[in-house]
Design a protein around this motif. Structure first.
Motif, PDB file in Angstrom:
ATOM      1  N   LEU A   1      52.556 -21.352 102.851  1.00 28.18           N
ATOM      2  CA  LEU A   1      53.688 -22.150 103.350  1.00 28.18           C
ATOM      3  C   LEU A   1      55.004 -21.410 103.109  1.00 28.18           C
ATOM      4  N   THR A   2      55.104 -20.753 101.964  1.00 29.37           N
ATOM      5  CA  THR A   2      56.330 -19.996 101.665  1.00 29.37           C
ATOM      6  C   THR A   2      56.450 -18.827 102.639  1.00 29.37           C
ATOM      7  N   ARG A   3      55.336 -18.139 102.857  1.00 30.42           N
ATOM      8  CA  ARG A   3      55.367 -17.004 103.796  1.00 30.42           C
ATOM      9  C   ARG A   3      55.771 -17.467 105.199  1.00 30.42           C
ATOM     10  N   LEU A   4      55.321 -18.651 105.576  1.00 36.35           N
ATOM     11  CA  LEU A   4      55.643 -19.161 106.916  1.00 36.35           C
ATOM     12  C   LEU A   4      57.045 -19.765 106.975  1.00 36.35           C
ATOM     13  N   ARG A   5      57.709 -19.847 105.849  1.00 38.99           N
ATOM     14  CA  ARG A   5      59.069 -20.400 105.717  1.00 38.99           C
ATOM     15  C   ARG A   5      59.143 -21.793 106.357  1.00 38.99           C
ATOM     16  N   ILE A   6      58.213 -22.638 105.908  1.00 37.56           N
ATOM     17  CA  ILE A   6      58.154 -23.966 106.521  1.00 37.56           C
ATOM     18  C   ILE A   6      58.427 -25.086 105.515  1.00 37.56           C
ATOM     19  N   THR A   7      58.745 -24.729 104.282  1.00 41.33           N
ATOM     20  CA  THR A   7      58.879 -25.783 103.259  1.00 41.33           C
ATOM     21  C   THR A   7      60.278 -26.404 103.192  1.00 41.33           C
ATOM     22  N   ASP A   8      61.178 -26.011 104.068  1.00 41.94           N
ATOM     23  CA  ASP A   8      62.505 -26.663 104.112  1.00 41.94           C
ATOM     24  C   ASP A   8      62.363 -28.139 104.419  1.00 41.94           C
ATOM     25  N   ALA A   9      61.520 -28.422 105.394  1.00 44.71           N
ATOM     26  CA  ALA A   9      61.373 -29.808 105.837  1.00 44.71           C
ATOM     27  C   ALA A   9      60.384 -30.565 104.948  1.00 44.71           C
ATOM     28  N   TYR A  10      59.232 -29.987 104.675  1.00 50.17           N
ATOM     29  CA  TYR A  10      58.214 -30.643 103.833  1.00 50.17           C
ATOM     30  C   TYR A  10      57.720 -29.675 102.778  1.00 50.17           C
ATOM     31  N   SER A  11      57.684 -30.161 101.550  1.00 52.14           N
ATOM     32  CA  SER A  11      57.326 -29.304 100.420  1.00 52.14           C
ATOM     33  C   SER A  11      55.826 -29.009 100.438  1.00 52.14           C
ATOM     34  N   SER A  12      55.466 -28.065  99.598  1.00 49.18           N
ATOM     35  CA  SER A  12      54.054 -27.717  99.457  1.00 49.18           C
ATOM     36  C   SER A  12      53.229 -28.949  99.070  1.00 49.18           C
TER      37      SER A  12
ATOM     38  N   SER B   1      53.738 -32.040  99.804  1.00 47.10           N
ATOM     39  CA  SER B   1      53.541 -32.912 100.973  1.00 47.10           C
ATOM     40  C   SER B   1      52.410 -32.385 101.859  1.00 47.10           C
ATOM     41  N   TRP B   2      52.398 -31.084 102.091  1.00 48.94           N
ATOM     42  CA  TRP B   2      51.335 -30.505 102.924  1.00 48.94           C
ATOM     43  C   TRP B   2      49.968 -30.701 102.273  1.00 48.94           C
ATOM     44  N   HIS B   3      49.924 -30.493 100.955  1.00 52.42           N
ATOM     45  CA  HIS B   3      48.643 -30.686 100.257  1.00 52.42           C
ATOM     46  C   HIS B   3      48.208 -32.152 100.321  1.00 52.42           C
ATOM     47  N   CYS B   4      49.185 -33.067 100.158  1.00 51.60           N
ATOM     48  CA  CYS B   4      48.842 -34.498 100.225  1.00 51.60           C
ATOM     49  C   CYS B   4      48.232 -34.830 101.580  1.00 51.60           C
ATOM     50  N   LEU B   5      48.852 -34.300 102.633  1.00 51.50           N
ATOM     51  CA  LEU B   5      48.361 -34.610 103.984  1.00 51.50           C
ATOM     52  C   LEU B   5      46.915 -34.130 104.173  1.00 51.50           C
ATOM     53  N   LEU B   6      46.688 -32.873 103.844  1.00 53.50           N
ATOM     54  CA  LEU B   6      45.365 -32.300 104.129  1.00 53.50           C
ATOM     55  C   LEU B   6      44.291 -32.849 103.188  1.00 53.50           C
ATOM     56  N   ALA B   7      44.654 -32.937 101.914  1.00 57.51           N
ATOM     57  CA  ALA B   7      43.665 -33.443 100.946  1.00 57.51           C
ATOM     58  C   ALA B   7      43.493 -34.951 101.119  1.00 57.51           C
ATOM     59  N   GLY B   8      44.625 -35.649 101.358  1.00 57.11           N
ATOM     60  CA  GLY B   8      44.584 -37.110 101.478  1.00 57.11           C
ATOM     61  C   GLY B   8      43.734 -37.560 102.646  1.00 57.11           C
ATOM     62  N   SER B   9      43.775 -36.795 103.747  1.00 56.43           N
ATOM     63  CA  SER B   9      42.969 -37.213 104.900  1.00 56.43           C
ATOM     64  C   SER B   9      41.525 -36.722 104.764  1.00 56.43           C
ATOM     65  N   GLY B  10      41.219 -36.093 103.636  1.00 56.30           N
ATOM     66  CA  GLY B  10      39.837 -35.646 103.397  1.00 56.30           C
ATOM     67  C   GLY B  10      39.452 -34.467 104.274  1.00 56.30           C
ATOM     68  N   TYR B  11      40.454 -33.640 104.598  1.00 57.29           N
ATOM     69  CA  TYR B  11      40.210 -32.541 105.538  1.00 57.29           C
ATOM     70  C   TYR B  11      39.575 -31.344 104.822  1.00 57.29           C
ATOM     71  N   TYR B  12      38.427 -31.599 104.248  1.00 60.72           N
ATOM     72  CA  TYR B  12      37.659 -30.548 103.569  1.00 60.72           C
ATOM     73  C   TYR B  12      36.429 -30.245 104.406  1.00 60.72           C
ATOM     74  N   ARG B  13      36.007 -28.997 104.368  1.00 60.64           N
ATOM     75  CA  ARG B  13      34.783 -28.662 105.106  1.00 60.64           C
ATOM     76  C   ARG B  13      33.609 -29.436 104.520  1.00 60.64           C
ATOM     77  N   GLN B  14      32.781 -29.932 105.417  1.00 67.13           N
ATOM     78  CA  GLN B  14      31.667 -30.781 104.960  1.00 67.13           C
ATOM     79  C   GLN B  14      30.338 -30.037 105.052  1.00 67.13           C
ATOM     80  N   ASP B  15      30.393 -28.712 105.330  1.00 69.55           N
ATOM     81  CA  ASP B  15      29.151 -28.005 105.636  1.00 69.55           C
ATOM     82  C   ASP B  15      28.460 -27.389 104.423  1.00 69.55           C
ATOM     83  N   GLN B  16      28.990 -27.620 103.245  1.00 69.30           N
ATOM     84  CA  GLN B  16      28.307 -27.108 102.051  1.00 69.30           C
ATOM     85  C   GLN B  16      28.288 -28.175 100.983  1.00 69.30           C
TER      86      GLN B  16
END
Ligand SMILES: Cc1cc2nc3c(=O)[nH]c(=O)nc-3n(C[C@H](O)[C@H](O)[C@H](O)COP(=O)(O)OP(=O)(O)OC[C@H]3O[C@@H](n4cnc5c(N)ncnc54)[C@H](O)[C@@H]3O)c2cc1C
Length: 507
Positions: free
Chosen positions: A437-448, A450-465
């Motif tokens: 996120l820092t490399r993409l310079r995208i944390t001005d609007a939403y912090s790291s 927040s991004w983790h909450c979104l992805l982890a909160g929605s359960g966006y984990y691979r289910q294949d293992q």
């Protein structure tokens, strides 16, 4: 320095009054006068009842006390947003997106660490609800206002009555010296150099100014209609283009509990908001008109709220134009509010963008000696802020796992941006997402976090293992210690309803 300039704000919605108030406050001492012209024939949009924490800075810049404006606007505190029903992954049927505070510092990084372990298929607790104080306060209907002996400031936002807020700001602005004019703009007269010279009103009057702020809502009268500034549509990335709003009574347990969070509940073709005020709930359904009709949306919202489908509650149906202008400052004119663009209200960012635009403009206008010197810089910054927020908001749709609805299937198929693809790839590859996120310079609007909450909160984990137990040589997080810390911190926070009542009595 150009002194004695006259700035005319056109439009008396929330954006117009916010702009007039701040411009007057910040530029008056440099010799500027500010006027606001609004039409009595054209209504304001009249919705928009949630904020981000940035709004606190707006009121403090105007020296307006929290208890004064909150009481006047039936406002409540907002500790974050609870997303329900967006995911069908077991254990992720709901999650809370908290406003991150310093008190969360250690646990936020532990949470991010845990998501990484889980992305490497370790069986660890990696749901955001276990790590943030704001989530605990929201569950207990507490206000984010600690007692004096707990010296950690929590970041929080607000819910408010949009109509009352506009009225409150109007009265404050007029008493601070903003001139108020009414009339409907009919046409615009330009000078030879392309600057706006004056506005011609429907009743034949002419209004002149040196600088113009287009706050005319979705009409975008000066920027789009007059200057034909290009509009970049976000419709291909955000399917929702309509909403129905419906206020309801607070439940009878009003004396017991007022929630301190916004609720976002996924329905068949969009999502429903519920915003608690001190006297009522603001509810609405934001949906895609390609997937459901206005009548069906109203019926589904009523059903969701447990209302009789024939209940005579006046519903407001609205159309939304999602996207942004290519430029927000052109000649002697800037656009602020819906006239410059709109990202659907999922993260309640519209007034945040209004405030961002005004703050950036004032800073750059002053730096440039009250000239157009930094016009390109402002346009670039504001475009980036819009696009970064778009990436965050549309990521909710890309990662949804709502079942059995063509709308949600279509939402999963909307094209991801280059930035979103990189985030999702690195997430699934188990990379350090904060570094991405820092490399993409995208944390001005939403912090790291927040991004983790979104992805982890929605359960966006691979289910294949299959998940495996954590190895002994890997650092383990003491979950009980975190829960205990959060529980004890939360003891320092008062009941939301009680706090609001006390605040209102003191105002
Ligand atoms: C469904 C929905 C939910 C939302 N939820 C949120 C939220 O939770 N949080 C948030 O921050 N934002 C939210 N928003 C956005 C928010 O409502 C707006 O950003 C905010 O109200 C500011 O609107 P505005 O002042 O730009 O425009 P408007 O309220 O539309 O005001 C436009 C003004 O321009 C004037 N005008 C227009 N044409 C002329 C003319 N020819 N001559 C003179 N005057 C003219 C009108 O009279 C009016 O005074 C939401 C929006 C929608 C649609």
């Amino acid at each position: 320095m150009n002194k004695d300039k006259h700035i005319l704000v056109v439009g008396g919605g929330t954006a117009g009054w916010m702009a007039a108030s701040l411009l007057n406050r910040k530029l008056k001492s440099a010799g500027f006068t500010v006027s606001l012209l609004e039409s009595s024939q054209i209504e304001t949009i009249g919705v928009g009842e949630g904020s981000t924490p940035y709004l606190a800075k707006f009121f403090s810049a105007l020296d307006i006390a929290e208890n004064e404006w909150m009481t006047a606007c039936n406002a409540t505190f907002k500790t974050g947003i609870r997303f329900l029903n967006w995911s069908s992954v077991r254990g992720s049927e709901q999650y809370f997106h908290p406003f991150y505070s310093l008190v969360d510092f250690e646990h936020a990084s532990q949470f991010e660490y845990q998501t990484r372990l889980k992305r490497h298929f370790y069986d660890v607790e990696a749901h955001p609800d276990k790590y943030f104080l704001a989530q605990s306060l929201s569950c207990q209907c507490k206000a984010p206002k600690a007692t004096e002996n707990f010296p950690f400031k929590l970041d929080y936002a607000y819910h408010f009555d949009a109509a009352r807020l506009a009225q409150f700001l109007k009265e404050k602005a007029i008493s601070a010296g903003v001139q108020h004019l009414t009339g409907t703009v009919d046409s615009v007269k330009l000078k030879n150099d392309g600057d706006i010279e004056s506005l011609h009103l429907a009743d034949g009057r002419r209004v002149q100014a040196d600088f113009f702020c287009d706050c005319t809502g979705f009409r975008s009268l000066l920027m789009q209609q007059n200057y034909q500034v290009k509009f970049i549509s976000y419709q291909h990335r955000l399917l929702n283009d309509a909403a129905v709003a419906l206020p309801t009574e607070l439940p009878t347990e009003i004396d017991k509990a007022i929630p301190s969070a916004t609720q976002s509940y996924a329905l068949s073709s969009g999502w429903a908001w519920q915003i608690p005020l001190t006297n009522r709930y603001g509810n609405g359904y934001v949906y895609s008109s390609a997937h459901i009709t206005a009548e069906q949306a109203e019926a589904e919202l009523k059903q969701h709220l447990g209302l009789d489908k024939n209940a005579e509650i006046p519903a407001r149906h609205l159309k939304m134009r999602v996207g942004r202008l290519n430029k927000h400052w052109q000649h002697n004119c800037i656009a602020i509010g819906l006239s410059q663009g709109f990202i659907e209200p999922l993260e309640a960012t519209a007034l945040h963008l209004v405030q961002y635009m005004i703050d950036q403009f004032i800073t750059l206008y002053q730096q440039g000696g009250y000239s157009n010197k930094y016009q390109d810089e402002l346009n670039h910054k504001v475009n980036r802020q819009f696009d970064n927020i778009l990436d965050y908001v549309s990521m909710h749709y890309l990662t949804n796992s709502y079942q059995n609805s063509s709308y949600w299937q279509d939402a999963r198929r909307v094209p991801a941006s280059e930035i979103q693809n990189q985030i999702l790839n690195d997430w699934h590859r188990g990379e350090d997402l904060a570094a991405t996120l820092t490399r993409l310079r995208i944390t001005d609007a939403y912090s790291s976090s927040s991004w983790h909450c979104l992805l982890a909160g929605s359960g966006y984990y691979r289910q294949d293992q299959q998940l495996r137990p954590i190895d002994v040589n890997i650092e383990q997080i003491d979950q009980d210690k975190i829960s205990d810390f959060i529980r004890r911190c939360s003891l320092n926070y008062p009941d939301h309803n009680t706090y609001l009542k006390k605040m209102s009595a003191q105002s």
